[in-house]
Design an enzyme around this catalytic site. Structure first.
Site, PDB file in Angstrom:
ATOM      1  N   CYS A  81      21.854   3.123  23.204  1.00  0.00           N
ATOM      2  CA  CYS A  81      23.246   2.639  23.234  1.00  0.00           C
ATOM      3  C   CYS A  81      23.397   1.389  22.381  1.00  0.00           C
ATOM      4  O   CYS A  81      24.475   1.124  21.851  1.00  0.00           O
ATOM      5  CB  CYS A  81      23.664   2.243  24.641  1.00  0.00           C
ATOM      6  SG  CYS A  81      23.591   3.544  25.838  1.00  0.00           S
TER       7      CYS A  81
ATOM      8  N   GLU B 194      34.242   8.651  21.568  1.00  0.00           N
ATOM      9  CA  GLU B 194      33.251   7.641  21.979  1.00  0.00           C
ATOM     10  C   GLU B 194      32.212   7.378  20.895  1.00  0.00           C
ATOM     11  O   GLU B 194      31.148   6.808  21.158  1.00  0.00           O
ATOM     12  CB  GLU B 194      32.598   8.083  23.291  1.00  0.00           C
ATOM     13  CG  GLU B 194      33.577   8.214  24.452  1.00  0.00           C
ATOM     14  CD  GLU B 194      33.932   6.892  25.147  1.00  0.00           C
ATOM     15  OE1 GLU B 194      33.034   6.064  25.337  1.00  0.00           O
ATOM     16  OE2 GLU B 194      35.121   6.699  25.488  1.00  0.00           O
TER      17      GLU B 194
ATOM     18  N   HIS C 123      27.945   9.795  28.515  1.00  0.00           N
ATOM     19  CA  HIS C 123      27.846  10.098  27.078  1.00  0.00           C
ATOM     20  C   HIS C 123      26.706  11.102  26.900  1.00  0.00           C
ATOM     21  O   HIS C 123      25.728  11.060  27.659  1.00  0.00           O
ATOM     22  CB  HIS C 123      27.495   8.845  26.261  1.00  0.00           C
ATOM     23  CG  HIS C 123      28.588   7.832  26.174  1.00  0.00           C
ATOM     24  ND1 HIS C 123      28.389   6.487  26.337  1.00  0.00           N
ATOM     25  CD2 HIS C 123      29.914   7.974  25.911  1.00  0.00           C
ATOM     26  CE1 HIS C 123      29.529   5.838  26.191  1.00  0.00           C
ATOM     27  NE2 HIS C 123      30.474   6.713  25.942  1.00  0.00           N
TER      28      HIS C 123
HETATM   29  O1  SUG Z   1      30.841   2.565  28.177  1.00  0.00           O
HETATM   30  N1  SUG Z   1      29.056   0.228  30.102  1.00  0.00           N
HETATM   31  C1  SUG Z   1      29.124   1.063  28.917  1.00  0.00           C
HETATM   32  C2  SUG Z   1      27.768   1.595  28.559  1.00  0.00           C
HETATM   33  C3  SUG Z   1      27.769   2.264  27.224  1.00  0.00           C
HETATM   34  C4  SUG Z   1      26.506   2.942  26.931  1.00  0.00           C
HETATM   35  N2  SUG Z   1      26.562   3.561  25.648  1.00  0.00           N
HETATM   36  C5  SUG Z   1      26.015   4.735  25.317  1.00  0.00           C
HETATM   37  N3  SUG Z   1      25.616   5.588  26.220  1.00  0.00           N
HETATM   38  N4  SUG Z   1      25.974   5.031  24.078  1.00  0.00           N
HETATM   39  C6  SUG Z   1      30.129   2.197  29.130  1.00  0.00           C
HETATM   40  O2  SUG Z   1      30.191   2.735  30.244  1.00  0.00           O
HETATM   41  C7  SUG Z   1      29.913  -1.354  31.737  1.00  0.00           C
HETATM   42  C8  SUG Z   1      30.684  -2.642  31.686  1.00  0.00           C
HETATM   43  C9  SUG Z   1      30.891  -3.245  33.049  1.00  0.00           C
HETATM   44  O3  SUG Z   1      30.928  -2.515  34.048  1.00  0.00           O
HETATM   45  O4  SUG Z   1      31.048  -4.491  33.104  1.00  0.00           O
HETATM   46  C10 SUG Z   1      30.065  -0.568  30.434  1.00  0.00           C
HETATM   47  O5  SUG Z   1      31.072  -0.661  29.766  1.00  0.00           O
END
Ligand code: SUG
Length: 439
Positions: free
Chosen positions: A367, A174, A246
């Site tokens: 993020c 990730e 994460h």
């Molecule tokens: O991978 N949300 C992302 C959020 C990422 C956050 N990044 C970090 N923590 N670095 C994920 O879960 C949601 C998309 C949706 O539901 O339409 C999403 O992909």
């Protein structure tokens, strides 16, 4: 060697929507199906970039990936014209259409893992694109992300861009969301922490553990990092099952400071001992641990206290925490922040930013940015169009205001005309960044 931390924020794309696509991400599940506002989302992100720039920091940007991802839909068996592909996907497999349209590349902390040249045996700045193999909608990002990174860091004397690790759960990766670099100063050799949720081949109960230890080990090898300066730490199951999909949802580090929740790691005492051992002779670790009794893990995850940027601002002697406004609105985290800055610890100020549109999908300030520690020579060798000044931010905001919708429901993705809108908007953004070659 002097080096600077350059934040490359993801420019939020025109198809930002609430698809409810991420199992284990509570915000994504809560907002599934809600109407999003892509225009406001992108403007909020750009204002955050402006704030960083005005503070005297170098600010970069990564453009949104092409959406919908037609290659993905074609490989899922859809054919015909673009409009036919969208119409049939909307009819028979709306979940695939949502995945193809996800604007999730905005969360550039997941674009890649980055190791500065000061840490690598070959003296180059290394990137490994994250395969994001655990979530379908994210697993389709990596080919375009690699292409973007190659365009931006196109100089093999200075940069090494590695494509994603094998697309298998054993190598689930990730990116920088599970990686922290600590050091005395950005340009000095540092210690890199790699936080994994499971071993290759291990199956876990509860929410998915998205990072494997094998993936982290592979990145350490690929980046030619010293093994005695690399630390592998296991995320606690409690953190994952509470919604910390994460590690950067419960931990952030910068320079010699590690700010983390008591439940972030499987074995906190052993984690701190391992970091101190790796840092021996380089710096003295300053841990700032937040007790569960003071900020329960559920509050930490709902407010995203730790999904903040921790930065050294020019002219300030203590670090600044750039936290989401949700942290100010929640009693336990606001009280904690007030107490923290009035003490004499390493974090001296908290600045709140509004990135609510992204937050509703589980993406806070941390993020939204990929940290790249760069020497002056490396800054000069990268593509200059993505290093922002206020004028470029104004231009990007003008494009967003003119081309993005202010309302988008998941059902709107079925309209083939929306694909044309997304393409046109992206082309105009790429022109501002002098990146037409990616269109
Ligand atoms: O991978 N949300 C992302 C959020 C990422 C956050 N990044 C970090 N923590 N670095 C994920 O879960 C949601 C998309 C949706 O539901 O339409 C999403 O992909």
């Amino acid at each position: 060697m002097t080096a600077f931390e350059v934040n490359f924020d993801g420019l939020i794309g025109p198809s930002h929507n609430y698809g409810g696509l991420s199992d284990g991400n509570l915000a994504s599940a809560t907002h599934a199906g809600a109407v999003s506002n892509p225009r406001e989302a992108a403007l909020q992100g750009l204002e955050k970039m402006r704030m960083m720039l005005r503070s005297g920091l170098v600010q970069g940007v990564l453009p949104p990936l092409p959406r919908p991802n037609f290659d993905f839909l074609v490989s899922a068996g859809f054919g015909g014209t673009d409009a036919q592909i969208i119409e049939s996907a909307a009819r028979v497999a709306p979940h695939l259409l949502k995945a193809a349209y996800s604007a999730s590349s905005m969360w550039t902390a997941n674009a890649a893992t980055v190791s500065p040249s000061a840490d690598s045996a070959d003296g180059r700045l290394h990137f490994t694109t994250a395969n994001l193999s655990t979530m379908l909608h994210r697993s389709i990002e990596h080919p375009d992300t690699t292409a973007t990174l190659i365009s931006l860091f196109d100089n093999e004397d200075h940069f090494a861009v590695h494509s994603a690790l094998p697309m298998h759960p054993d190598f689930a990766d990730e990116g920088a969301a599970n990686h922290v670099r600590l050091c005395a100063e950005h340009g000095a050799a540092g210690v890199e922490l790699f936080v994994f949720g499971r071993l290759a081949g291990e199956s876990t109960l509860g929410f998915p553990a998205r990072q494997s230890r094998l993936a982290s080990e592979s990145v350490i090898r690929g980046h030619a990092l010293a093994s005695n300066r690399s630390v592998l730490l296991r995320q606690s199951v409690d953190a994952i099952d509470s919604g910390a999909f994460h590690n950067d949802v419960v931990c952030v580090g910068a320079l010699d400071t590690l700010f983390f929740h008591e439940l972030a790691f499987d074995d906190t005492k052993a984690a701190l001992a391992a970091i101190r051992q790796a840092a021996d002779g380089l710096f003295e670790l300053k841990p700032v641990m937040v007790a569960d009794a003071e900020v329960p893990i559920s509050d930490a995850i709902r407010s995203y206290l730790f999904n903040s940027q921790l930065v050294q601002m020019p002219g300030e002697d203590r670090l600044v925490l750039i936290a989401p406004t949700e942290t100010q609105e929640m009693e336990s985290t606001r009280v904690f922040c007030e107490k923290m800055v009035s003490g004499n610890g390493p974090i001296g100020r908290v600045e709140y930013v509004d990135v609510r549109q992204s937050m509703h999908n589980g993406g806070g300030p941390a993020c939204l940015r990929l940290r790249v520690v760069m020497t002056e020579a490396e800054i000069n060798a990268c593509h200059q169009g993505v290093l922002l000044d206020e004028e470029a931010i104004d231009e990007l905001q003008d494009v967003v205001t003119a081309t993005y919708r202010d309302r988008l429901a998941p059902s709107d993705l079925a309209d083939p005309k929306f694909a044309d809108e997304c393409r046109a908007a992206r082309e105009q953004l790429l022109a501002v960044l002098d990146l037409e070659s990616l269109a």
